[in-house]
Design an enzyme around this catalytic site. Structure first.
Site, short mmCIF file in Angstrom:
data_model
loop_
_atom_site.label_atom_id
_atom_site.label_comp_id
_atom_site.label_asym_id
_atom_site.label_seq_id
_atom_site.Cartn_x
_atom_site.Cartn_y
_atom_site.Cartn_z
N PHE A 1 75.71 -73.93 28.47
CA PHE A 1 75.56 -72.49 28.35
C PHE A 1 75.72 -71.79 29.69
CE2 PHE A 1 72.43 -74.18 25.09
CZ PHE A 1 73.40 -74.24 24.11
N GLY B 1 71.64 -61.85 23.25
CA GLY B 1 71.02 -63.06 23.80
C GLY B 1 71.52 -64.31 23.10
N TRP C 1 75.02 -64.93 24.30
CA TRP C 1 75.00 -65.49 25.65
C TRP C 1 74.94 -67.01 25.61
CZ3 TRP C 1 70.99 -68.37 27.93
CH2 TRP C 1 71.17 -68.66 29.29
N HIS C 2 74.24 -67.56 24.61
CA HIS C 2 74.11 -69.01 24.52
C HIS C 2 75.42 -69.69 24.13
CE1 HIS C 2 69.75 -68.18 24.53
NE2 HIS C 2 69.62 -69.43 24.92
N GLY C 3 76.29 -69.00 23.44
CA GLY C 3 77.55 -69.64 23.06
C GLY C 3 78.42 -68.72 22.22
#
Length: 470
Positions: A470, A321, A324-326
């Protein structure tokens, strides 16, 4: 095309006019065309992203449904998901893998000369689009939603412009049935939608955008002159900025959807009032939390196989997770630490027993918020050195120029204080009650004042939304 820009209001006025003119039976095409115009306004050459991902999901589920047995269905699911996530993986993570993973062994300058060859502009909303399409594919595989045989409904589901760029992340049952049973335009909840949109507008341009300057003073190029108070302001300020920015976007998306007769799920529920990290993730970015739980954590095994397996599954879920943001180690560590805290919280709850708490609720809320704010520093910082500098700033930077520091925080500091005073009332439920009980003339008057304040404070301009990255 930001929700706060004049050109968006022109676009939405034209869209709304057509929404009232076009019969409900044909309005699906307006949603598709509107989404295409909205997305292509940024870069027409990237329009292939939502269209291609929709086509992959559409044909992938048809292929899935034609499988002869369960084993074949499973392999077709895996193949569809791999193809579905391939654009996201290539565009977002190629340079991260080559420069930071392989670069641990091989100099990335040797691997890539120049490395900019694999540093592409990230298509807007590619993560949210990929997750929405993935949810549809998996729900079809699990038998929770039927295969959609008409492409236009899946296209409209993905391209519905209020949620297209930054969510909320939709499940197929949350929008597709509404697209197939559109109500007359006059049945839309215009006043409630306008009220929720206005709440989001105020959060974004009055709070998030105005606090951003104080945050930048501690994280950016001017940090060399930052005092201890600047770092404290940035510490609390970014927690407010990212919430008001992202929840403000969601409020505007929900409001726009209501105005045109649709409904989107809420994505926030006063997260800084949470008394534990588990409760925080039930209140923050709710659609992502549910997505990670249902499509990653539970398939990994969830809490079914003992404490060790549950902890492992939480760490994997939250680390992914974070990634996923960066594509940055700061996001990986941010996700990992959230996973560790969630695992510890679950074990503590198991030890204490259901309904029992170790600390008074008010103290648990304060501790939870400060831990979340510490981790937000990792989320905001471009690298670990900056994160350590910001975290240490209140203790290592100078207090000598306090008057100058107070001058820089003259607006951000009161805004931050006002936010925490009113955060408990930041719920759509209050607006829904007002919508039913308060005279419409008074509602319009309050909305008008809010818009005047927003325009005056923002001076007609607004920064892009943080989650667009994102």
């Amino acid at each position: 095309m930001l929700f706060t820009e004049t050109r968006f209001f022109v676009f939405f006025a034209a869209y709304l006019l057509l929404h009232f003119l076009i019969p409900a039976a044909h309005r699906i095409w307006l949603i598709i065309v509107g989404g295409i115009v909205f997305y292509a306004w940024w870069r027409p050459d990237y329009l292939w992203v939502p269209v291609a991902l929709t086509l992959i999901a559409f044909h992938g589920t048809s292929w899935l449904a034609a499988a002869a047995d369960a084993r074949s269905r499973k392999w077709r699911l895996i193949a569809t998901l791999v193809v579905l996530f391939l654009p996201l993986a290539v565009v977002k993570y190629t340079y991260f893998v080559l420069a930071y993973i392989l670069g641990l062994v091989i100099d990335p300058a040797i691997l890539l000369n120049p490395p900019e060859l694999v540093k592409w502009a990230l298509p807007l909303g590619i993560s949210f689009i990929s997750f929405t399409a993935c949810a549809y594919v998996i729900d079809v595989y699990r038998g929770r939603f039927p295969v959609e045989k008409r492409l236009r409904y899946l296209l409209a589901h993905i391209l519905f412009f209020p949620h297209l760029i930054a969510g909320p992340i939709l499940r197929p049952h949350e929008l597709i049935p509404r697209l197939k049973a559109m109500r007359p335009a006059r049945d839309a909840r215009f006043m409630l939608g306008l009220s929720i949109f206005t709440l989001g507008l105020v959060k974004k341009v009055v709070f998030a955008d105005q606090i951003s300057s104080a945050v930048e003073s501690a994280y950016g190029a001017a940090a060399a002159t930052a005092g201890a108070l600047d770092y404290i302001t940035a510490f609390y300020g970014f927690a407010v900025q990212i919430y008001c920015d992202f929840s403000g976007y969601t409020d505007m998306a929900i409001g726009l959807a209501l105005i045109i007769g649709m409904r989107l799920p809420n994505n926030f529920l006063r997260p800084y009032g949470a008394a534990s990290i588990t409760e925080f993730w039930r209140r923050w970015h709710i659609t992502l939390s549910h997505w990670l739980r249902d499509y990653l954590y539970i398939p990994l095994g969830g809490n079914r196989n003992g404490v060790f397996a549950q902890t492992r599954n939480m760490l994997i879920t939250m680390t992914l997770g974070g990634l996923w943001h960066g594509a940055n180690w700061t996001f990986v560590i941010w996700g990992l630490l959230h996973g560790l805290t969630l695992a510890m919280n679950h074990q503590l709850a198991r030890f204490l027993g259901r309904g029992r708490a170790l600390l008074p609720n008010w103290l648990a809320v304060i501790i939870t918020f400060h831990w979340v704010a510490v981790l937000w520093v990792l989320f905001r910082a471009p690298d670990m050195d900056t994160a350590f500098r910001v975290l240490g700033g209140p203790f290592t930077a100078s207090w000598e120029n306090l008057a100058v520091d107070l001058g820089r925080g003259a607006f951000p500091l009161p805004l931050t204080a006002v936010f925490f005073l009113f955060h408990r009332y930041d719920r759509h439920a209050y607006l829904r009650i007002a919508n039913r009980r308060v005279n419409p003339a008074l509602q319009y008057a309050v909305i008008f004042v809010c818009w005047i304040v927003a325009i005056a404070v923002s001076q007609g301009s607004s920064a892009k939304f943080i989650y667009f990255d994102f």
